[in-house]
Design a protein around this motif. Sequence first.
Motif, mmCIF file in Angstrom:
data_model
loop_
_atom_site.group_PDB
_atom_site.id
_atom_site.type_symbol
_atom_site.label_atom_id
_atom_site.label_comp_id
_atom_site.label_asym_id
_atom_site.label_seq_id
_atom_site.Cartn_x
_atom_site.Cartn_y
_atom_site.Cartn_z
ATOM 1 N N LYS A 120 -24.245 -41.670 -24.132
ATOM 2 C CA LYS A 120 -22.799 -41.624 -24.356
ATOM 3 C C LYS A 120 -22.285 -40.200 -24.318
ATOM 4 O O LYS A 120 -21.191 -39.919 -23.829
ATOM 5 C CB LYS A 120 -22.458 -42.266 -25.692
ATOM 6 N N ARG B 21 -12.933 -37.704 -22.870
ATOM 7 C CA ARG B 21 -13.489 -38.885 -23.507
ATOM 8 C C ARG B 21 -12.845 -40.156 -22.961
ATOM 9 O O ARG B 21 -11.624 -40.272 -22.885
ATOM 10 C CB ARG B 21 -13.272 -38.826 -25.023
ATOM 11 N N ASP B 22 -13.680 -41.097 -22.555
ATOM 12 C CA ASP B 22 -13.239 -42.418 -22.131
ATOM 13 C C ASP B 22 -13.343 -43.327 -23.352
ATOM 14 O O ASP B 22 -14.433 -43.779 -23.725
ATOM 15 C CB ASP B 22 -14.119 -42.931 -20.995
ATOM 16 N N ARG B 23 -12.212 -43.611 -23.997
ATOM 17 C CA ARG B 23 -12.238 -44.376 -25.237
ATOM 18 C C ARG B 23 -12.629 -45.834 -25.002
ATOM 19 O O ARG B 23 -13.149 -46.494 -25.907
ATOM 20 C CB ARG B 23 -10.863 -44.305 -25.914
ATOM 21 N N CYS B 24 -12.371 -46.355 -23.816
ATOM 22 C CA CYS B 24 -12.736 -47.740 -23.542
ATOM 23 C C CYS B 24 -14.254 -47.913 -23.513
ATOM 24 O O CYS B 24 -14.789 -48.910 -24.013
ATOM 25 C CB CYS B 24 -12.128 -48.194 -22.212
ATOM 26 N N ARG B 25 -14.954 -46.958 -22.929
ATOM 27 C CA ARG B 25 -16.409 -47.053 -22.831
ATOM 28 C C ARG B 25 -17.126 -46.231 -23.898
ATOM 29 O O ARG B 25 -18.345 -46.257 -23.989
ATOM 30 C CB ARG B 25 -16.859 -46.592 -21.444
ATOM 31 N N ASP B 26 -16.337 -45.468 -24.682
ATOM 32 C CA ASP B 26 -16.906 -44.607 -25.718
ATOM 33 C C ASP B 26 -17.928 -43.643 -25.138
ATOM 34 O O ASP B 26 -19.020 -43.437 -25.688
ATOM 35 C CB ASP B 26 -17.541 -45.444 -26.833
ATOM 36 N N THR B 27 -17.569 -43.047 -23.999
ATOM 37 C CA THR B 27 -18.421 -42.051 -23.362
ATOM 38 C C THR B 27 -17.548 -40.869 -22.941
ATOM 39 O O THR B 27 -16.317 -40.913 -23.050
ATOM 40 C CB THR B 27 -19.132 -42.622 -22.120
#
Length: 313
Positions: A5, A44-50
């Motif tokens: 992540k 940060r991609d909050r949808c994928r938490d990465t």
Amino acid sequence: MDDDKLRGSERPALPVVAQFDVCRKRTDATPPQRIEKVEPVRLRDRCRDTYDSLRLPTNVVEVGSVVPTAVRISTEAAYASTAVVVRWTRVRPLPPPPSDAVEDPRWRWGVLTVSHLFTGNSADGKRRAAKVRRLAACGDGPDAIRGRVIARGRIPGGPDVGLVETGLDRLWLSGFLPRVAAPAIDLVSESELLRWIRKGTDGNFFAIGKSVGWNWRTFYPQLSIQGLGRLRHIFRYEAKPSGVTQPTSSDRHPFVVGTSGGILVSGGIPVGIQVAAMAPEFRIGYAQSFTASIPWLGQQLKASSLAVVNVLT
């Protein structure tokens, strides 16, 4: 959070440029201080938490002082300019649109300008009188109409928009509103802003009785402007050459002090109102998009409907 992540994915350079506005370019910057032609960015991609690692091309631009350009609506001692007529109502359920035949008291009327005109004028929160002069409209009524400032953004901080309420009869008689039943005008959308960020656009600027062509340059999600604070959804544009053989001072410096509050239109779509310009040439302007100012204004008014119904061109 696991290592995958944290690492996320790496993407190639995007068709978007990160622009850095500086007062002076330095040629002796050390590597830690230097802005490279391509800079890495982690988002940060909050949808994928990465986290995604991006590479953004950069552009460093020398800029002059960016200052508010004032306006042409008048208070006791200052003048401002406006090119936008609005109507709104707080009534629920929403009443039918106004008709040319009968005045409907459920609808209220006014004009937009910049809030910074009234900075220092209404710190106590009281409504202030304002007078709008007819410079470009062609009505047969009085060349000045009076109104009261009923909503304005906080300066510094914004949004840099103010609403001056006035009577429907005054707007109509003075030529600011050709038809009472004028339909609402569609304003710029966020999807159109995104398209222009990628591809650019151009249009015309209308203020104090003149039209100036402009080309899109840069979009700032937030931008700090001296005296105005940090404003949202600011875009920068540059005046097109006037094309006249003997340019006047107004042709050479089209966004000079006195033109804030004017409106920018692209492809028939109202985009925003000018709030500042770059001194000393005043050929580069800065406007705040209606995507930031109109929703805020509707909330302040507790309006069930708020619409732009005329643009003075």
